[in-house]
Design a protein around this motif. Structure first.
Motif, PDB file in Angstrom:
ATOM      1  N   TRP A  69      19.496 -26.733   8.261  1.00  0.00           N
ATOM      2  CA  TRP A  69      19.787 -28.171   8.385  1.00  0.00           C
ATOM      3  C   TRP A  69      21.298 -28.405   8.313  1.00  0.00           C
ATOM      4  O   TRP A  69      21.833 -29.237   9.054  1.00  0.00           O
ATOM      5  N   GLN A  70      21.972 -27.662   7.423  1.00  0.00           N
ATOM      6  CA  GLN A  70      23.415 -27.845   7.268  1.00  0.00           C
ATOM      7  C   GLN A  70      24.166 -27.434   8.529  1.00  0.00           C
ATOM      8  O   GLN A  70      25.155 -28.077   8.902  1.00  0.00           O
ATOM      9  N   MET A  86      19.855 -34.429  16.159  1.00  0.00           N
ATOM     10  CA  MET A  86      19.138 -35.173  15.112  1.00  0.00           C
ATOM     11  C   MET A  86      17.635 -34.892  15.175  1.00  0.00           C
ATOM     12  O   MET A  86      16.965 -34.792  14.139  1.00  0.00           O
ATOM     13  N   ASN A  87      17.094 -34.748  16.381  1.00  0.00           N
ATOM     14  CA  ASN A  87      15.678 -34.388  16.519  1.00  0.00           C
ATOM     15  C   ASN A  87      15.403 -33.015  15.911  1.00  0.00           C
ATOM     16  O   ASN A  87      14.382 -32.816  15.227  1.00  0.00           O
ATOM     17  N   LEU A  88      16.309 -32.067  16.162  1.00  0.00           N
ATOM     18  CA  LEU A  88      16.127 -30.722  15.611  1.00  0.00           C
ATOM     19  C   LEU A  88      16.233 -30.734  14.091  1.00  0.00           C
ATOM     20  O   LEU A  88      15.562 -29.936  13.410  1.00  0.00           O
ATOM     21  N   GLN A  89      17.048 -31.612  13.545  1.00  0.00           N
ATOM     22  CA  GLN A  89      17.095 -31.743  12.083  1.00  0.00           C
ATOM     23  C   GLN A  89      15.740 -32.180  11.525  1.00  0.00           C
ATOM     24  O   GLN A  89      15.294 -31.686  10.487  1.00  0.00           O
ATOM     25  N   LYS A  90      15.085 -33.086  12.221  1.00  0.00           N
ATOM     26  CA  LYS A  90      13.748 -33.514  11.793  1.00  0.00           C
ATOM     27  C   LYS A  90      12.755 -32.355  11.864  1.00  0.00           C
ATOM     28  O   LYS A  90      11.883 -32.224  11.003  1.00  0.00           O
ATOM     29  N   ILE A  91      12.882 -31.530  12.903  1.00  0.00           N
ATOM     30  CA  ILE A  91      12.024 -30.353  13.017  1.00  0.00           C
ATOM     31  C   ILE A  91      12.247 -29.424  11.822  1.00  0.00           C
ATOM     32  O   ILE A  91      11.293 -28.927  11.205  1.00  0.00           O
ATOM     33  N   VAL A  92      13.501 -29.176  11.486  1.00  0.00           N
ATOM     34  CA  VAL A  92      13.828 -28.289  10.373  1.00  0.00           C
ATOM     35  C   VAL A  92      13.273 -28.836   9.055  1.00  0.00           C
ATOM     36  O   VAL A  92      12.863 -28.065   8.167  1.00  0.00           O
ATOM     37  N   LEU A 138      10.804 -20.762  11.658  1.00  0.00           N
ATOM     38  CA  LEU A 138      11.922 -21.004  10.738  1.00  0.00           C
ATOM     39  C   LEU A 138      11.788 -20.311   9.392  1.00  0.00           C
ATOM     40  O   LEU A 138      12.795 -20.134   8.690  1.00  0.00           O
ATOM     41  N   ASP A 139      10.573 -19.935   9.002  1.00  0.00           N
ATOM     42  CA  ASP A 139      10.384 -19.329   7.679  1.00  0.00           C
ATOM     43  C   ASP A 139      10.100 -17.835   7.738  1.00  0.00           C
ATOM     44  O   ASP A 139       9.757 -17.218   6.727  1.00  0.00           O
ATOM     45  N   GLY A 148      25.506 -17.948  13.453  1.00  0.00           N
ATOM     46  CA  GLY A 148      25.159 -17.363  14.741  1.00  0.00           C
ATOM     47  C   GLY A 148      23.664 -17.237  14.968  1.00  0.00           C
ATOM     48  O   GLY A 148      23.169 -17.409  16.084  1.00  0.00           O
ATOM     49  N   TYR A 149      22.907 -16.940  13.908  1.00  0.00           N
ATOM     50  CA  TYR A 149      21.454 -16.784  14.040  1.00  0.00           C
ATOM     51  C   TYR A 149      20.788 -18.068  14.502  1.00  0.00           C
ATOM     52  O   TYR A 149      19.790 -18.051  15.220  1.00  0.00           O
ATOM     53  N   MET A 150      21.318 -19.197  14.060  1.00  0.00           N
ATOM     54  CA  MET A 150      20.700 -20.478  14.397  1.00  0.00           C
ATOM     55  C   MET A 150      21.109 -20.973  15.775  1.00  0.00           C
ATOM     56  O   MET A 150      20.466 -21.834  16.354  1.00  0.00           O
TER      57      MET A 150
END
Length: 589
Positions: free
Chosen positions: A9-10, A154-160, A172-173, A363-365
């Motif tokens: 998220w960060q 912002m949409n991807l932040q909601k996904i995270v 993600l996990d 880089g991974y993200m």
């Protein structure tokens, strides 16, 4: 290795800040300064729509929008259509009082009958904007810098932040364990049937598609097969152009005629191209139908989903351009997922400073497909048959794919008399070496040479589709000026940065490499993209000492060393008898 939702998220938050900070420098600037000083805004007069393209007249007293440039086009209130009335108003001030706005892409320039003006064509104009102005020829339009994809991030932040979705968690996990990536090679021609069978055995697969290996053809054939079985299918990609290329394929003609291909945000030129394409405002699964939508829109759909995996199939095209969180969105939306891309080409472009990415280990993200290919347990396959290149081109591009590419293209290359001493009769790459000053992004003689070569090609065949690519915007601008002066108006020549053309296919490509920042200009993914666009010839223009640079990627070095021995020419900065002299080779002016 676990990335962690908080850190993920960060990363997105930092990227959002970087994008908005960069854009705000322009958004909060005085509009008149953007118009007159930095030439990032433009004012023109709308004339008409022709074949879906918006034609606008601009005065020649200022520079024109660049070909391939994405801009925000606005209709302002009457009193503000005259830029002399802008005063101290900022870009934001103008945008707040706009009547209508649309994204628009500059695609061509042409002189007007009145030599004081030029005509410029735009596409990607949305239907609502087109409807508002097409009955008002003569209306003044204002063009300004394009907005960054803030909603997407912002949409991807909601996904995270989605802790309930099993699909999101699977991406993600995961505890990623790095392994040597060795894809299964697909050597047969009936790729769609193979992929269809594999997707019946697994809910997710990755398909690595090197240049020209028929990825779009395979996707369209697969979609036709799935829709015929009553499945709900969505194809999502970074660009609208990639989606339209799928919709145009003959394998989907019947589905198109039946009104069973839907697309979000259909533009005026897309409607002109495919009138049977159906608009869809809200994404929803439709049995026996295909839905097309960009990452920006599908990410919002995924973020708001309350029901897990409503689509039977999600196919991600241009997957190498997707951030890792977008793959989580795909798993949340679809029961079965096919991710099609190429990790040997450019990863997503972000606004974050490269040093910041390294320090924070982001880089991974960013390189989502790379991470999933290197670490995940999902099956990975690679296409090997290329239909774009002859075998010589396939051998060179194949250096980036362990020599696995096999040409299925039997077309002969038409000779170009003006350059028959330079180009290989079998097509593929040629290395043109010359003298460039160190750290000079705009070497005058080399730029003249590039313009000369483009002009020579068009003298032989005015219908050739040519791209001229480089790494830096500054270099691109100087190349555009020189080439525009040297070519006929009707020529199909695109001058752009490599980062903006991934997915482009042309007849001939010039890749211009200034004698500076080789760690960037000869970065292997960028180099692979630049040298794999052309169906016929790729001409690399570089400094004579380019191979003396000590820190060259091994694959790039192997490519250039092989090419220097096999097909290269040195053209020094010298003139003799009205020609450019190169050893025993004379290129006549």
């Amino acid at each position: 290795m676990r990335i962690g939702r908080k850190r993920h998220w960060q990363f997105l938050e930092d990227e959002l800040k970087a994008e908005t900070e960069e854009f705000n420098k322009k958004f909060l600037s005085k509009a008149i300064a953007l118009l007159v000083e930095s030439e990032e805004m433009f004012v023109g007069q709308f004339l008409k729509f022709r074949d879906g393209e918006m034609i606008v007249k601009f005065p020649n007293t200022r520079s024109l929008p660049r070909r391939g440039e994405y801009l925000m086009c606005m209709v302002l209130p009457d009193e503000l259509r005259d830029y002399h009335n802008w005063g101290d108003m900022t870009y934001r001030d103008l945008y707040k009082v706009r009547y209508y706005a649309t994204e628009a892409v500059c695609i061509w320039h042409s002189p007007a009958e009145d030599k004081r003006f030029s005509l410029v064509g735009f596409n990607n104009v949305n239907m609502d904007f087109a409807s508002a102005i097409e009955s008002a020829p003569g209306i003044i339009l204002t063009f300004a810098p394009q907005w960054p994809p803030i909603d997407y991030i912002m949409n991807l932040q909601k996904i995270v932040n989605d802790q309930l979705s099993s699909g999101v968690s699977e991406v993600l996990d995961s505890d990623y364990q790095e392994k040597k990536w060795e894809p299964y090679l697909i050597k047969q021609d009936n790729v769609a049937d193979f992929v269809y069978t594999q997707l019946n055995l697994t809910d997710t697969m990755i398909l690595q598609g090197p240049p020209g290996t028929g990825k779009t053809y395979m996707i369209s054939e697969l979609c036709s097969k799935l829709c015929a079985e009553g499945k709900s299918v969505m194809v999502t990609a970074l660009t609208n152009r990639a989606l339209m290329e799928i919709a145009e394929k003959p394998q989907l003609q019947l589905l198109l005629e039946e009104g069973k291909i839907y697309k979000t945000n259909i533009t005026k030129d897309e409607y002109q191209e495919l009138k049977k394409l159906q608009p869809i405002k809200e994404l929803t699964p439709i049995k026996s139908a295909l839905v097309l939508s960009t990452y920006y829109i599908t990410s919002g759909f995924a973020a708001g989903l309350s029901i897990e995996k409503p689509f039977d199939y999600i196919i991600m095209d241009e997957a190498s351009q997707a951030l890792l969180a977008m793959f989580a969105a795909s798993r949340k939306m679809g029961k079965r997922n096919l991710w099609v891309g190429d990790i040997k080409q450019l990863s997503p472009i972000v606004s974050l400073n490269g040093d910041r990415v390294k320090v924070c280990d982001y880089g991974y993200m960013i390189s989502g497909l790379q991470v999933l290919s290197d670490n995940s347990s999902w099956p990975i396959y690679q296409l090997t048959n290329t239909y774009r290149f002859g075998q010589r081109s396939a051998d060179y591009t194949g250096l980036f794919y362990d020599g696995t590419l096999v040409s299925r293209n039997s077309k002969s290359i038409r000779l170009l008399p003006s350059l028959n001493k330079i180009l290989n009769k079998d097509g593929g790459p040629t290395l043109v070496l010359t003298d460039m000053g160190a750290s000079d992004m705009t070497p005058k003689f080399a730029i003249f040479l590039a313009a000369y070569i483009v002009g020579s090609i068009l003298t032989d065949d005015i219908n050739k589709n040519i791209s001229v690519l480089t790494c830096f915007r500054k270099t691109t601008r100087e190349l555009q000026k020189a080439i525009n002066r040297a070519i006929p108006v009707q020529a199909n020549v695109r001058v752009d940065t490599v980062a903006r053309i991934q997915g482009l296919t042309t007849d001939i490509t010039l890749f211009f490499v200034p004698n500076t920042s080789y760690i960037r200009t000869l970065e292997p993914h960028l180099f692979n993209v630049a040298t794999s666009r052309a169906k016929e010839h790729t001409i690399i223009i570089a400094d004579k000492n380019v191979l003396e640079y000590p820190i060259l990627n091994p694959q790039v070095r192997a490519f250039l060393e092989k090419l220097k021995l096999e097909q290269s020419v040195y053209i020094p900065f010298a003139k003799q008898d009205g020609g450019l002299l190169s050893g025993n080779m004379l290129i006549n002016d």
